[in-house]
Design a protein around this motif. Sequence first.
Motif, PDB file in Angstrom:
ATOM      1  N   THR A 230       0.831  -1.206   0.000  1.00  0.00           N
ATOM      2  CA  THR A 230       0.000   0.000   0.000  1.00  0.00           C
ATOM      3  C   THR A 230       0.860   1.248   0.000  1.00  0.00           C
ATOM      4  N   PHE A 231       0.608   2.132  -0.977  1.00  0.00           N
ATOM      5  CA  PHE A 231       1.316   3.410  -1.062  1.00  0.00           C
ATOM      6  C   PHE A 231       0.687   4.427  -0.120  1.00  0.00           C
ATOM      7  N   MET A 232      -0.637   4.493  -0.133  1.00  0.00           N
ATOM      8  CA  MET A 232      -1.350   5.385   0.797  1.00  0.00           C
ATOM      9  C   MET A 232      -2.724   4.816   1.061  1.00  0.00           C
ATOM     10  N   ASP A 233      -3.031   4.671   2.339  1.00  0.00           N
ATOM     11  CA  ASP A 233      -4.293   4.068   2.756  1.00  0.00           C
ATOM     12  C   ASP A 233      -5.237   5.129   3.307  1.00  0.00           C
ATOM     13  N   ASN A 234      -6.520   4.811   3.259  1.00  0.00           N
ATOM     14  CA  ASN A 234      -7.549   5.618   3.919  1.00  0.00           C
ATOM     15  C   ASN A 234      -7.523   7.083   3.494  1.00  0.00           C
ATOM     16  N   LEU A 235      -7.673   7.305   2.204  1.00  0.00           N
ATOM     17  CA  LEU A 235      -7.759   8.668   1.670  1.00  0.00           C
ATOM     18  C   LEU A 235      -9.090   9.306   2.073  1.00  0.00           C
ATOM     19  N   PRO A 236      -9.169  10.633   2.116  1.00  0.00           N
ATOM     20  CA  PRO A 236     -10.429  11.297   2.457  1.00  0.00           C
ATOM     21  C   PRO A 236     -11.395  11.375   1.272  1.00  0.00           C
ATOM     22  N   GLY A 237     -11.053  10.711   0.171  1.00  0.00           N
ATOM     23  CA  GLY A 237     -11.908  10.684  -1.000  1.00  0.00           C
ATOM     24  C   GLY A 237     -11.638   9.428  -1.799  1.00  0.00           C
ATOM     25  N   PHE A 238     -12.341   9.285  -2.928  1.00  0.00           N
ATOM     26  CA  PHE A 238     -12.209   8.110  -3.765  1.00  0.00           C
ATOM     27  C   PHE A 238     -11.367   8.464  -5.000  1.00  0.00           C
ATOM     28  N   PRO A 239     -10.146   7.934  -5.075  1.00  0.00           N
ATOM     29  CA  PRO A 239      -9.178   8.392  -6.085  1.00  0.00           C
ATOM     30  C   PRO A 239      -9.495   7.906  -7.498  1.00  0.00           C
ATOM     31  N   ASP A 240      -9.159   8.743  -8.458  1.00  0.00           N
ATOM     32  CA  ASP A 240      -9.308   8.418  -9.878  1.00  0.00           C
ATOM     33  C   ASP A 240      -7.905   8.353 -10.483  1.00  0.00           C
ATOM     34  N   ASN A 241      -7.590   9.195 -11.449  1.00  0.00           N
ATOM     35  CA  ASN A 241      -6.291   9.124 -12.115  1.00  0.00           C
ATOM     36  C   ASN A 241      -5.155   9.681 -11.254  1.00  0.00           C
ATOM     37  N   ILE A 242      -3.954   9.164 -11.519  1.00  0.00           N
ATOM     38  CA  ILE A 242      -2.734   9.584 -10.828  1.00  0.00           C
ATOM     39  C   ILE A 242      -1.749  10.077 -11.889  1.00  0.00           C
ATOM     40  N   ARG A 243      -1.204  11.269 -11.682  1.00  0.00           N
ATOM     41  CA  ARG A 243      -0.255  11.828 -12.641  1.00  0.00           C
ATOM     42  C   ARG A 243       0.909  12.482 -11.898  1.00  0.00           C
ATOM     43  N   PRO A 244       2.111  12.505 -12.522  1.00  0.00           N
ATOM     44  CA  PRO A 244       3.290  13.053 -11.828  1.00  0.00           C
ATOM     45  C   PRO A 244       3.205  14.563 -11.643  1.00  0.00           C
ATOM     46  N   SER A 245       3.809  15.035 -10.552  1.00  0.00           N
ATOM     47  CA  SER A 245       3.917  16.474 -10.308  1.00  0.00           C
ATOM     48  C   SER A 245       5.360  16.901 -10.541  1.00  0.00           C
ATOM     49  N   SER A 246       5.575  18.186 -10.767  1.00  0.00           N
ATOM     50  CA  SER A 246       6.914  18.700 -11.070  1.00  0.00           C
ATOM     51  C   SER A 246       7.842  18.639  -9.863  1.00  0.00           C
ATOM     52  N   SER A 247       7.288  18.438  -8.666  1.00  0.00           N
ATOM     53  CA  SER A 247       8.101  18.385  -7.458  1.00  0.00           C
ATOM     54  C   SER A 247       8.492  16.960  -7.075  1.00  0.00           C
ATOM     55  N   GLY A 248       8.188  16.009  -7.939  1.00  0.00           N
ATOM     56  CA  GLY A 248       8.528  14.622  -7.655  1.00  0.00           C
ATOM     57  C   GLY A 248       7.433  13.841  -6.973  1.00  0.00           C
ATOM     58  N   GLY A 249       6.290  14.447  -6.801  1.00  0.00           N
ATOM     59  CA  GLY A 249       5.149  13.759  -6.202  1.00  0.00           C
ATOM     60  C   GLY A 249       4.151  13.322  -7.255  1.00  0.00           C
ATOM     61  N   TYR A 250       2.906  13.182  -6.821  1.00  0.00           N
ATOM     62  CA  TYR A 250       1.859  12.707  -7.721  1.00  0.00           C
ATOM     63  C   TYR A 250       0.554  13.442  -7.438  1.00  0.00           C
ATOM     64  N   TRP A 251      -0.084  13.871  -8.517  1.00  0.00           N
ATOM     65  CA  TRP A 251      -1.389  14.508  -8.410  1.00  0.00           C
ATOM     66  C   TRP A 251      -2.462  13.425  -8.454  1.00  0.00           C
ATOM     67  N   VAL A 252      -3.376  13.482  -7.493  1.00  0.00           N
ATOM     68  CA  VAL A 252      -4.485  12.525  -7.425  1.00  0.00           C
ATOM     69  C   VAL A 252      -5.795  13.308  -7.414  1.00  0.00           C
ATOM     70  N   ALA A 253      -6.683  12.950  -8.326  1.00  0.00           N
ATOM     71  CA  ALA A 253      -7.987  13.613  -8.417  1.00  0.00           C
ATOM     72  C   ALA A 253      -9.053  12.750  -7.745  1.00  0.00           C
ATOM     73  N   MET A 254      -9.939  13.414  -6.998  1.00  0.00           N
ATOM     74  CA  MET A 254     -11.043  12.728  -6.314  1.00  0.00           C
ATOM     75  C   MET A 254     -12.325  13.521  -6.534  1.00  0.00           C
TER      76      MET A 254
END
Length: 441
Positions: A321-345
Amino acid sequence: MNETEGLRIRRLHRPQVITDELPENRYKGTRYRTEPSGGDGQNLTVRPHLCHSTGSRTYSGKVFQVTLLSLGGFLLLPLLVIILILESPIQPEVFSLKEPPSMKGCWEPNLKLRQAQRVFEDQIIGPESIANIGDVLFAGTADGKIVKLAGQRIHTVTRLGKPPCGSRDDEPTCGRPLGMRVGPNGTLFIADAYLGLYEVKPTTGETTRLVPGGQVVAGRKLSFINDVAVTQDGKKVYFTDSSSRWQRRDYMHLIMEATADGRVLEYDTDTRELTVVMENLRFPNGIQLLPDEESVLVAETTMARIRRVHVAGLNKGGMDTFMDNLPGFPDNIRPSSSGGYWVAMSAVRPNPGFSMLDFLSQRPWVKKLIFKLFSQDVLMKFVPRYSLVAELHDGGVCTRSFHDPSGLVAAYVSEAHEHDGSLYIGSFRSPYIARLDLSKV
């Protein structure tokens, strides 16, 4: 004993009053009293003493109650027949979600997403996923097209399916492009929910189908191809198949049923071999390769979490598991310029607050009843339009989030694609793309 020594009972002769009362109720509420019949006080007469009777009102009340109950029964009978006779289209499983995290810290509600500007409004429908080659954006639309967004103009690159389009029944033949990525040779890799996995040359519109939709792979049908990720050399393509039972047009059935029939698959562009990398996932949705390309992040929507699936290296075939128990229901995941990931809910689990999906997760009988009574379109009207985009980093750390609590500017968000200092926010049903300038938030 004569009359003067005893009581003499005498009935008063009074005019009869005809009422709606039943005979047995006519003298209800009547009391009798004795009073002298003569001056000597010895002869007593029993006289009826009429109280304020409620007989008439009691009878009317009963008539009203009977009528009301009869009408209620008449109206409820068809409903009971539906509930008892009709089968529910879903067979939900019981599963458990953790208590949603508090909306504090990084998750603190704000209105930053409302600072976005709508672009191409009413010119594009349901741009689920967005990609860019240089400054030119590309997206797939609800009417089966792959479009190029150059400046203020929209050009059709190709159409994967065939018209007519626009209705639920048309979707399987019209096609529904979802996930989109740019390959190493400047081609577009596209996951169509029904038609399959494609490679498209954006300059000519030439289309090659790599994996047909609907085929049976390892005993299960590819019914809902969703998102796609491509290695830097273009030799491996990973994609999610959200369900072998439900199609995209029945996504609410999939969410409510919560069956673990989703998979992650790998396609080798050299050998054309198709293999199952991971299975038994509950609504696997967005997918994103990690920099080492030995694992992919997968949004497991129903479970409100992101999984890491190992697709190469020593841990190949494993999952954590990368991240559990999000406060929303995740859809697509895309990279961010800071080395993280954008997640839309597009839907959240408010805490404090009430989450309907959390409530229903352990009540399958309620889910069955709901789908006996309401259609998917009706149910969508009850889903709060709360849009949330978050930036996550390794270790499941949230660094920032943007909210639109009522979906006033950005609704039904499905992806956040970063390009040139802006987030281009896609949607699975809104008629626009929302553009958020990151320097202003």
